[in-house]
Design a protein around this motif. Structure first.
Motif, PDB file in Angstrom:
ATOM      1  N   ASP A  21      20.311  47.517  40.068  1.00 22.18           N
ATOM      2  CA  ASP A  21      21.498  46.795  39.220  1.00 22.18           C
ATOM      3  C   ASP A  21      22.088  48.036  38.458  1.00 22.18           C
ATOM      4  OD1 ASP A  21      19.607  47.369  37.240  1.00 22.18           O
ATOM      5  OD2 ASP A  21      19.070  45.333  36.928  1.00 22.18           O
ATOM      6  N   GLN A  49      27.734  48.554  39.442  1.00 22.91           N
ATOM      7  CA  GLN A  49      27.089  47.528  40.341  1.00 22.91           C
ATOM      8  C   GLN A  49      27.970  46.994  41.070  1.00 22.91           C
ATOM      9  OE1 GLN A  49      23.992  45.132  38.294  1.00 22.91           O
ATOM     10  NE2 GLN A  49      24.430  43.513  39.830  1.00 22.91           N
ATOM     11  N   ARG A  50      27.807  46.881  42.516  1.00 20.61           N
ATOM     12  CA  ARG A  50      28.711  46.221  43.579  1.00 20.61           C
ATOM     13  C   ARG A  50      28.839  44.697  43.306  1.00 20.61           C
ATOM     14  NH1 ARG A  50      30.334  51.288  42.804  1.00 20.61           N
ATOM     15  NH2 ARG A  50      29.216  52.837  43.938  1.00 20.61           N
ATOM     16  N   GLU A  51      30.123  44.130  43.791  1.00 18.15           N
ATOM     17  CA  GLU A  51      29.975  42.839  43.816  1.00 18.15           C
ATOM     18  C   GLU A  51      29.349  42.142  45.373  1.00 18.15           C
ATOM     19  OE1 GLU A  51      29.984  39.344  43.195  1.00 18.15           O
ATOM     20  OE2 GLU A  51      31.235  39.978  41.644  1.00 18.15           O
ATOM     21  N   GLU A  52      28.198  41.465  45.217  1.00 25.53           N
ATOM     22  CA  GLU A  52      27.314  41.013  46.470  1.00 25.53           C
ATOM     23  C   GLU A  52      27.770  39.815  46.825  1.00 25.53           C
ATOM     24  OE1 GLU A  52      26.511  40.687  43.368  1.00 25.53           O
ATOM     25  OE2 GLU A  52      24.477  39.443  43.321  1.00 25.53           O
ATOM     26  N   ARG A  66      31.051  44.448  40.353  1.00 16.73           N
ATOM     27  CA  ARG A  66      30.334  42.885  40.063  1.00 16.73           C
ATOM     28  C   ARG A  66      30.796  42.492  38.926  1.00 16.73           C
ATOM     29  NH1 ARG A  66      27.359  38.768  38.928  1.00 16.73           N
ATOM     30  NH2 ARG A  66      25.588  38.224  40.138  1.00 16.73           N
ATOM     31  N   VAL A  82      21.799  42.773  45.539  1.00 16.85           N
ATOM     32  CA  VAL A  82      22.368  43.570  44.516  1.00 16.85           C
ATOM     33  C   VAL A  82      22.355  45.006  44.918  1.00 16.85           C
ATOM     34  CG1 VAL A  82      21.485  44.553  42.183  1.00 16.85           C
ATOM     35  CG2 VAL A  82      21.491  41.998  42.556  1.00 16.85           C
ATOM     36  N   SER A 119      24.058  49.119  43.998  1.00 17.29           N
ATOM     37  CA  SER A 119      24.813  49.950  42.965  1.00 17.29           C
ATOM     38  C   SER A 119      24.879  51.447  43.377  1.00 17.29           C
ATOM     39  CB  SER A 119      24.016  50.053  41.597  1.00 17.29           C
ATOM     40  OG  SER A 119      23.829  48.694  40.959  1.00 17.29           O
TER      41      SER A 119
END
Ligand code: 4AD
Ligand code: MG
Length: 477
Positions: free
Chosen positions: A251, A406-409, A380, A441, A443
């Motif tokens: 995260d 952190q990427r939008e999952e 995210r 999750v 990142s």
């Protein structure tokens, strides 16, 4: 007879053996002392010529810049500044250098002048030191990731997706510009192009790295990236190198820890392994400082600055806190900023970033949780619905050195965000697939390599830390 580099010679025991060395003449004094450099170290080896034993015509050819081959005896040096020197027995000119036209004279040259002679500038102390450090930093980066279980991934340089780089990409095409195939609507028909579609040079390997993180776990890219943004600043290049780690099940907090640990490691690596070059550049900066008015001088030397970063924690501050600080800051109230901060949601300019780092916190800062609408679509979304899990790391004298998130999952959220800025799902079908099949999750971040080299060397212009800089209106060499 054994051939040595200058670096090897200077660390030899004096045992009066016959040695052989090749390099370029830096200076030739009193028809007797050659300062020879071969790039293996900042230092020169002194080679002493007994001029009675050599032809005058030959001595005349020992000019600054000439390539020579020397054999002789390694002896204790009589002069100051070196422990050993070579008593020359034979001397061969490998390549002459015309002293009238050789641009790199043994005197101070401006960096602007040296940029125009970038093919020869690494024959100066400053640029050879910078480029040895660049090489060491890049080795340290690979070493860090290798020791921490990351796989090195080669992201493509030619990309068929332009989602991230809207508007600032360089096209890659093999079409004839003077005779472009047209569609019925009169537009360029890219189906006739080499790849059968529009392609560009990549602005970032992130989206592809995400696919590998979601299978190999921990990966990083380290490659060239390209941006056609017309920013003619001392911190922007059109071609620059970026390091992009991407980690599954990590995260934003983990991302910050990784970035901080990684930056400290690579800087510590050069402090431990490249002291000679760092000390030289440190002294250069101190000399430069002396010529500046008191107020503009650095309050730390280069090495102190590097140690400060390796020994102290980075300050972690949310965007919202940062805006409060900026809003109430002196330069904001006195309207000294070019862009006045009055509302939450404003994008931070480099003047604001530098105020936070250099004046307010006086240490590296990680800013996080930015407003969604000033950051990329893949970040995210937080539960507040208006901020995203972005992080930027700001360094003194540099400003932004790292950008990450952190990427939008979540598939649905990601689709909505793409729709909001008109990115067609077809274009990133493979990226969406990651959210369909075993999403999790994850990142990562991107470190601008040249900005790191600037920080580590104290160089003030990004054009001076990459061999051949590409900037607007300039692609020489
Ligand atoms: O902040 P940026 O645009 O982030 C990305 O590209 C993300 N895809 C990274 C990621 O999350 N994997 O760029 C990352 C860093 C910046 O912080 C800056 O240090 C550097 O790349 N950078 C440049 N360096 C030199 N010249 C330019 N034109 C640069 N643009 C960005
Ligand atoms: Mg950024």
């Amino acid at each position: 007879m054994q051939q040595f580099t200058v670096l090897e010679l200077l660390s030899q025991e004096i045992n009066h053996t016959e040695v052989e060395v090749k390099g370029w003449v830096r200076t030739f004094r009193a028809n007797r002392f050659i300062a020879l450099n071969d790039g293996s170290t900042l230092k020169n080896i002194q080679c002493v010529v007994d001029f009675e034993n050599f032809d005058e015509a030959l001595l005349k050819r020992i000019t600054t810049g000439a390539a020579i081959h020397i054999t002789g005896e390694l002896v204790e040096s009589q002069g100051k500044g070196q422990t050993v020197e070579v008593q020359v027995k034979t001397l061969n000119i490998l390549g002459d250098s015309d002293p009238e036209t050789y641009p790199i004279q043994p005197k101070k040259h401006s960096f602007e002048f040296l940029r125009e002679h970038a093919h020869l500038r690494t024959r100066t102390n400053t640029f050879s030191a910078v480029m040895r450090l660049r090489s060491a930093l890049s080795f340290a980066i690979h070493k860090y990731f290798n020791e921490h279980g990351f796989y090195y991934m080669h992201a493509p340089i030619i990309t068929g997706s332009d989602a991230e780089g809207a508007g600032e990409m360089f096209k890659v095409t093999s079409l004839d510009h003077n005779n472009l195939p047209k569609t019925e609507e009169g537009k360029t028909d890219y189906s006739k192009d080499f790849f059968g579609k529009e392609t560009n040079l990549t602005v970032s390997g992130q989206l592809e790295a995400e696919t590998y993180a979601m299978s190999l776990g921990k990966v990083y890219t380290f490659g060239p990236t390209f941006r056609a943004e017309n920013s003619n600043t001392s911190r922007h290049l059109a071609e620059f190198w970026m390091i992009e780690p991407e980690v599954a099940f990590m995260d934003l907090a983990g991302n910050m820890d990784l970035a901080e640990d990684f930056l400290k490691y690579v800087l510590k690596y050069v402090l431990d392994n490249n002291a000679e070059d760092l000390e030289f550049l440190d002294k250069r900066l101190q000399d430069e400082d002396k010529r500046k008015p008191q107020a503009e001088r650095n309050d730390m030397t280069l090495i102190e600055k590097l140690k400060f970063v390796t020994d102290n924690n980075f300050k972690r501050v949310s965007y919202t806190e940062a805006i409060d600080i900026l809003r109430n800051s002196k330069p904001n109230k006195k309207k000294k900023f070019q862009y006045i901060i009055d509302e939450w949601g404003a994008d931070l300019q480099s003047e604001h970033e530098r105020f936070l780092v250099e004046k307010h916190f006086k240490c590296p800062v990680i800013l996080f949780d930015y407003p969604a609408n000033i950051k990329a679509f893949y970040m995210r979304l937080n539960d507040d619905g208006k901020t995203v899990r972005a992080m930027d790391i700001l360094f003194p004298g540099i400003g932004e050195i790292v950008g990450g998130a952190q990427r939008e999952e979540r598939l649905e959220v990601l689709k909505e965000k793409m729709a909001a800025i008109d990115i067609p799902e077809e274009e990133l079908w493979w990226y969406l697939d990651l959210r369909k099949f075993g999403t999790a999750v994850h990142s990562g971040f991107g470190l601008g390599f040249e900005r790191l080299v600037m920080f580590a060397t104290g160089m003030g212009n990004i054009r001076d830390v990459i061999p051949y800089p590409r900037t607007p209106q300039n692609a020489e060499f």
